[in-house]
Design a protein around this motif. Structure first.
Motif, PDB file in Angstrom:
ATOM      1  N   VAL A 138       0.814  -1.221   0.000  1.00  0.00           N
ATOM      2  CA  VAL A 138       0.000   0.000   0.000  1.00  0.00           C
ATOM      3  C   VAL A 138       0.847   1.272   0.000  1.00  0.00           C
ATOM      4  CG1 VAL A 138      -1.990  -1.084   1.126  1.00  0.00           C
ATOM      5  CG2 VAL A 138      -0.260   0.040   2.516  1.00  0.00           C
ATOM      6  N   ILE A 139       0.238   2.331  -0.553  1.00  0.00           N
ATOM      7  CA  ILE A 139       0.842   3.662  -0.570  1.00  0.00           C
ATOM      8  C   ILE A 139      -0.083   4.572   0.221  1.00  0.00           C
ATOM      9  CG2 ILE A 139       1.651   5.555  -2.049  1.00  0.00           C
ATOM     10  CD1 ILE A 139       0.840   3.217  -4.332  1.00  0.00           C
ATOM     11  N   PHE A 140       0.389   5.125   1.308  1.00  0.00           N
ATOM     12  CA  PHE A 140      -0.409   6.096   2.055  1.00  0.00           C
ATOM     13  C   PHE A 140      -0.206   7.467   1.415  1.00  0.00           C
ATOM     14  CE2 PHE A 140       0.499   2.651   5.026  1.00  0.00           C
ATOM     15  CZ  PHE A 140      -0.789   2.332   5.430  1.00  0.00           C
ATOM     16  N   ASP A 141      -1.308   8.037   0.931  1.00  0.00           N
ATOM     17  CA  ASP A 141      -1.267   9.308   0.191  1.00  0.00           C
ATOM     18  C   ASP A 141      -2.115  10.317   0.970  1.00  0.00           C
ATOM     19  OD1 ASP A 141      -1.944  11.444  -1.469  1.00  0.00           O
ATOM     20  OD2 ASP A 141      -2.815  10.200  -3.049  1.00  0.00           O
ATOM     21  N   GLY A 142      -1.456  11.289   1.605  1.00  0.00           N
ATOM     22  CA  GLY A 142      -2.210  12.285   2.370  1.00  0.00           C
ATOM     23  C   GLY A 142      -2.512  11.824   3.785  1.00  0.00           C
ATOM     24  N   TYR A 143      -1.892  10.774   4.224  1.00  0.00           N
ATOM     25  CA  TYR A 143      -2.037  10.236   5.580  1.00  0.00           C
ATOM     26  C   TYR A 143      -0.716   9.585   5.952  1.00  0.00           C
ATOM     27  CZ  TYR A 143      -3.652   7.485   9.551  1.00  0.00           C
ATOM     28  OH  TYR A 143      -3.803   6.957  10.819  1.00  0.00           O
ATOM     29  N   PRO A 144      -0.163   9.790   7.141  1.00  0.00           N
ATOM     30  CA  PRO A 144      -0.663  10.643   8.216  1.00  0.00           C
ATOM     31  C   PRO A 144      -0.341  12.119   7.973  1.00  0.00           C
ATOM     32  CG  PRO A 144       1.401   9.617   8.892  1.00  0.00           C
ATOM     33  CD  PRO A 144       1.090   9.091   7.515  1.00  0.00           C
ATOM     34  N   ARG A 145      -1.110  12.989   8.627  1.00  0.00           N
ATOM     35  CA  ARG A 145      -0.958  14.434   8.471  1.00  0.00           C
ATOM     36  C   ARG A 145      -0.726  15.151   9.789  1.00  0.00           C
ATOM     37  NH1 ARG A 145      -4.027  14.833   3.303  1.00  0.00           N
ATOM     38  NH2 ARG A 145      -3.923  16.984   2.609  1.00  0.00           N
ATOM     39  N   THR A 146      -0.781  14.427  10.893  1.00  0.00           N
ATOM     40  CA  THR A 146      -0.531  15.020  12.220  1.00  0.00           C
ATOM     41  C   THR A 146       0.249  13.990  13.041  1.00  0.00           C
ATOM     42  OG1 THR A 146      -2.509  14.065  13.220  1.00  0.00           O
ATOM     43  CG2 THR A 146      -2.767  16.241  12.207  1.00  0.00           C
ATOM     44  N   ALA A 147       0.817  14.455  14.161  1.00  0.00           N
ATOM     45  CA  ALA A 147       1.539  13.531  15.044  1.00  0.00           C
ATOM     46  C   ALA A 147       0.594  12.449  15.574  1.00  0.00           C
ATOM     47  CB  ALA A 147       2.169  14.304  16.197  1.00  0.00           C
ATOM     48  N   ALA A 148      -0.645  12.821  15.873  1.00  0.00           N
ATOM     49  CA  ALA A 148      -1.609  11.827  16.381  1.00  0.00           C
ATOM     50  C   ALA A 148      -1.899  10.767  15.308  1.00  0.00           C
ATOM     51  CB  ALA A 148      -2.906  12.523  16.805  1.00  0.00           C
ATOM     52  N   GLN A 149      -1.981  11.205  14.048  1.00  0.00           N
ATOM     53  CA  GLN A 149      -2.202  10.229  12.970  1.00  0.00           C
ATOM     54  C   GLN A 149      -0.978   9.332  12.780  1.00  0.00           C
ATOM     55  OE1 GLN A 149      -3.743  12.027   9.320  1.00  0.00           O
ATOM     56  NE2 GLN A 149      -5.047  13.403  10.500  1.00  0.00           N
ATOM     57  N   ALA A 150       0.218   9.893  12.939  1.00  0.00           N
ATOM     58  CA  ALA A 150       1.433   9.074  12.808  1.00  0.00           C
ATOM     59  C   ALA A 150       1.451   7.998  13.894  1.00  0.00           C
ATOM     60  CB  ALA A 150       2.679   9.959  12.898  1.00  0.00           C
ATOM     61  N   ASP A 151       1.056   8.370  15.112  1.00  0.00           N
ATOM     62  CA  ASP A 151       0.961   7.390  16.209  1.00  0.00           C
ATOM     63  C   ASP A 151      -0.071   6.324  15.885  1.00  0.00           C
ATOM     64  OD1 ASP A 151       2.782   8.519  17.831  1.00  0.00           O
ATOM     65  OD2 ASP A 151       1.348   9.433  19.244  1.00  0.00           O
ATOM     66  N   ALA A 152      -1.224   6.793  15.407  1.00  0.00           N
ATOM     67  CA  ALA A 152      -2.306   5.850  15.089  1.00  0.00           C
ATOM     68  C   ALA A 152      -1.854   4.883  13.998  1.00  0.00           C
ATOM     69  CB  ALA A 152      -3.565   6.604  14.652  1.00  0.00           C
ATOM     70  N   LEU A 153      -1.129   5.399  13.011  1.00  0.00           N
ATOM     71  CA  LEU A 153      -0.688   4.520  11.914  1.00  0.00           C
ATOM     72  C   LEU A 153       0.239   3.425  12.437  1.00  0.00           C
ATOM     73  CD1 LEU A 153      -0.655   3.741   8.930  1.00  0.00           C
ATOM     74  CD2 LEU A 153       1.225   5.363   8.601  1.00  0.00           C
ATOM     75  N   ASP A 154       1.130   3.772  13.362  1.00  0.00           N
ATOM     76  CA  ASP A 154       2.013   2.745  13.936  1.00  0.00           C
ATOM     77  C   ASP A 154       1.176   1.600  14.519  1.00  0.00           C
ATOM     78  OD1 ASP A 154       4.349   4.045  13.299  1.00  0.00           O
ATOM     79  OD2 ASP A 154       4.591   4.986  15.266  1.00  0.00           O
ATOM     80  N   THR A 155       0.136   1.963  15.271  1.00  0.00           N
ATOM     81  CA  THR A 155      -0.702   0.937  15.900  1.00  0.00           C
ATOM     82  C   THR A 155      -1.474   0.148  14.849  1.00  0.00           C
ATOM     83  OG1 THR A 155      -0.957   2.435  17.765  1.00  0.00           O
ATOM     84  CG2 THR A 155      -2.497   0.592  17.658  1.00  0.00           C
ATOM     85  N   ILE A 156      -2.051   0.889  13.890  1.00  0.00           N
ATOM     86  CA  ILE A 156      -2.832   0.231  12.823  1.00  0.00           C
ATOM     87  C   ILE A 156      -1.962  -0.798  12.102  1.00  0.00           C
ATOM     88  CG2 ILE A 156      -3.831   0.672  10.526  1.00  0.00           C
ATOM     89  CD1 ILE A 156      -4.883   3.365  11.698  1.00  0.00           C
ATOM     90  N   LEU A 157      -0.723  -0.423  11.787  1.00  0.00           N
ATOM     91  CA  LEU A 157       0.155  -1.329  11.042  1.00  0.00           C
ATOM     92  C   LEU A 157       0.575  -2.513  11.910  1.00  0.00           C
ATOM     93  CD1 LEU A 157       2.407   1.190   9.058  1.00  0.00           C
ATOM     94  CD2 LEU A 157       0.560  -0.225   8.162  1.00  0.00           C
ATOM     95  N   SER A 158       1.012  -2.230  13.122  1.00  0.00           N
ATOM     96  CA  SER A 158       1.516  -3.352  13.941  1.00  0.00           C
ATOM     97  C   SER A 158       0.388  -4.318  14.289  1.00  0.00           C
ATOM     98  CB  SER A 158       2.254  -2.858  15.175  1.00  0.00           C
ATOM     99  OG  SER A 158       1.352  -2.245  16.050  1.00  0.00           O
ATOM    100  N   ASP A 159      -0.837  -3.802  14.493  1.00  0.00           N
ATOM    101  CA  ASP A 159      -1.978  -4.693  14.767  1.00  0.00           C
ATOM    102  C   ASP A 159      -2.236  -5.653  13.604  1.00  0.00           C
ATOM    103  OD1 ASP A 159      -2.417  -3.509  17.171  1.00  0.00           O
ATOM    104  OD2 ASP A 159      -4.243  -2.424  16.580  1.00  0.00           O
TER     105      ASP A 159
END
Ligand code: AP5
Length: 219
Positions: free
Chosen positions: A83-104
Motif C-alpha cells: 500500500v501507498i499512504f497518500d495524504g495520511y498521516p498528516r498530524t503527530a496523532a495520525q502518525a501514532d495511530a498509523l504505527d498501531t494500525i500497522l503493527s496490529d
C-alpha cells in the motif's frame, strides 16, 4: 514482499500522481484519505456531511475519522497487498495511530518518501488541475492535457470536474496546515532512518524514476 510506503508532501506536490503510477507499475494500492473523504461527501454519509465544510475551508478533518477510514480500508484489503499512504498521516496523532494500525495487522512501514517542492509553483499546479468525472484520471491545464481536446485519454468521457478546494485562498490554508501540522512529523520517521527525499519539481516521469530507484532494492 509486502511494502508499506508513505508519500509525503504539501498540496499539489504530486502524491496522487505518483501513487497512481505505483499502482499501475507494481499492483500496489493507493490509500488516499482525501479520496476517501471526497467519496463520503459525494455519498452523503455522516462522515461526509461532517467533513465537507472542513475540507472546503482547507482545514484538517479529525484524526479519529481519518485513522478509522485507513484501518477499515486495510482490513478490506487483507495483509498481502502493498500500500501507498497518500495524504495520511498528516498530524503527530495520525502518525501514532498509523504505527498501531500497522503493527496490529503485522505490517511495518518501509519508506517515507518526501516530495520536495517550491510552494509558489504549487498554487499554479493545483488551480490548473482537473480530472475525468467518470474514471478520475488526472489532468492539468498546462502540464497534462488530454491528447484529444475535452476527451479523457483513459475512458473517452467528456465529463471533467474541478475540486471545490482547488482555489488559491483554500490552497494557501492547506499549505499553512501542512507546514504547521504535517511537516513536523518528518523527524519521527527520520529517527527511524526511513525517509528519502525526491525532487518533486522534476518532470513527472523523472519523479517516478526516482521513486522506483528507492523501491528497487526491496523489489
Ligand atoms: P487531499 O486530497 O489529500 O489533498 P492534498 O494533500 O491537498 O493533496 P492534493 O491531492 O491537492 O495534491 P497531490 O500531492 O496529490 O498532487 P497531484 O498529484 O494531484 O486532501 C484534501 C482535504 O481532505 C484536506 O485539505 C483535508 O481537509 C482532508 N484530508 C485528507 N486527508 C486528511 C488527513 N489525513 N487528515 C485530516 N484531513 C485530511 O498533483 C497536482 C497537479 O500537479 C496535478 O494536476 C498534476 O498533474 C500536476 N503535477 C504532479 N506532479 C507534477 C510534476 N512533477 N510536474 C508538473 N506537474 C505535476
Amino acid at each position: 514482499m509486502t511494502l508499506n510506503i508513505i508519500l509525503l508532501g504539501p498540496p499539489g506536490a504530486g502524491k496522487g500522481t505518483q501513487a497512481v503510477r505505483l499502482e499501475d507499475e507494481h499492483g500496489m494500492v493507493q490509500l488516499s484519505t482525501g479520496d476517501m473523504l471526497r467519496a463520503a461527501v459525494k455519498a452523503g454519509t455522516p462522515i461526509g456531511v461532517q467533513a465537507k465544510a472542513v475540507m472546503d475551508a482547507g482545514e484538517l478533518v479529525s484524526d479519529e475519522i481519518v485513522s478509522g477510514l485507513i484501518g477499515e480500508r486495510l482490513d478490506a484489503l487483507g495483509n498481502e497487498t502493498s500500500v501507498i499512504f497518500d495524504g495520511y498521516p498528516r498530524t503527530a496523532a495520525q502518525a501514532d495511530a498509523l504505527d498501531t494500525i500497522l503493527s496490529d495487522r503485522g505490517r511495518k512501514l518501509d519508506h517515507v518518501i518526501e516530495l520536495l517542492v517550491e510552494e509558489d509553483a504549487l498554487v499554479d499546479r493545483i488551480t490548473g488541475r482537473f480530472s475525468c468525472g467518470n474514471c478520475g484520471a488526472g489532468y492539468h491545464d498546462r502540464y497534462k492535457l488530454p491528447k484529444v481536446e475535452n476527451v479523457c485519454d483513459v475512458c473517452g468521457s467528456q465529463d471533467f470536474k474541478r475540486r471545490p478546494d482547488d482555489n488559491e485562498e483554500t490552497v494557501r490554508t492547506r499549505m499553512a496546515e501542512y507546514r504547521a501540522k504535517t511537516a513536523p512529523i518528518l523527524p519521527i520517521y527520520e529517527a527511524r532512518g526511513i525517509v528519502t527525499r525526491v525532487d518533486g519539481m522534476a518532470p513527472i516521469d523523472q519523479v517516478n524514476d526516482a521513486i522506483e530507484a528507492i523501491l528497487a532494492p526491496a523489489g
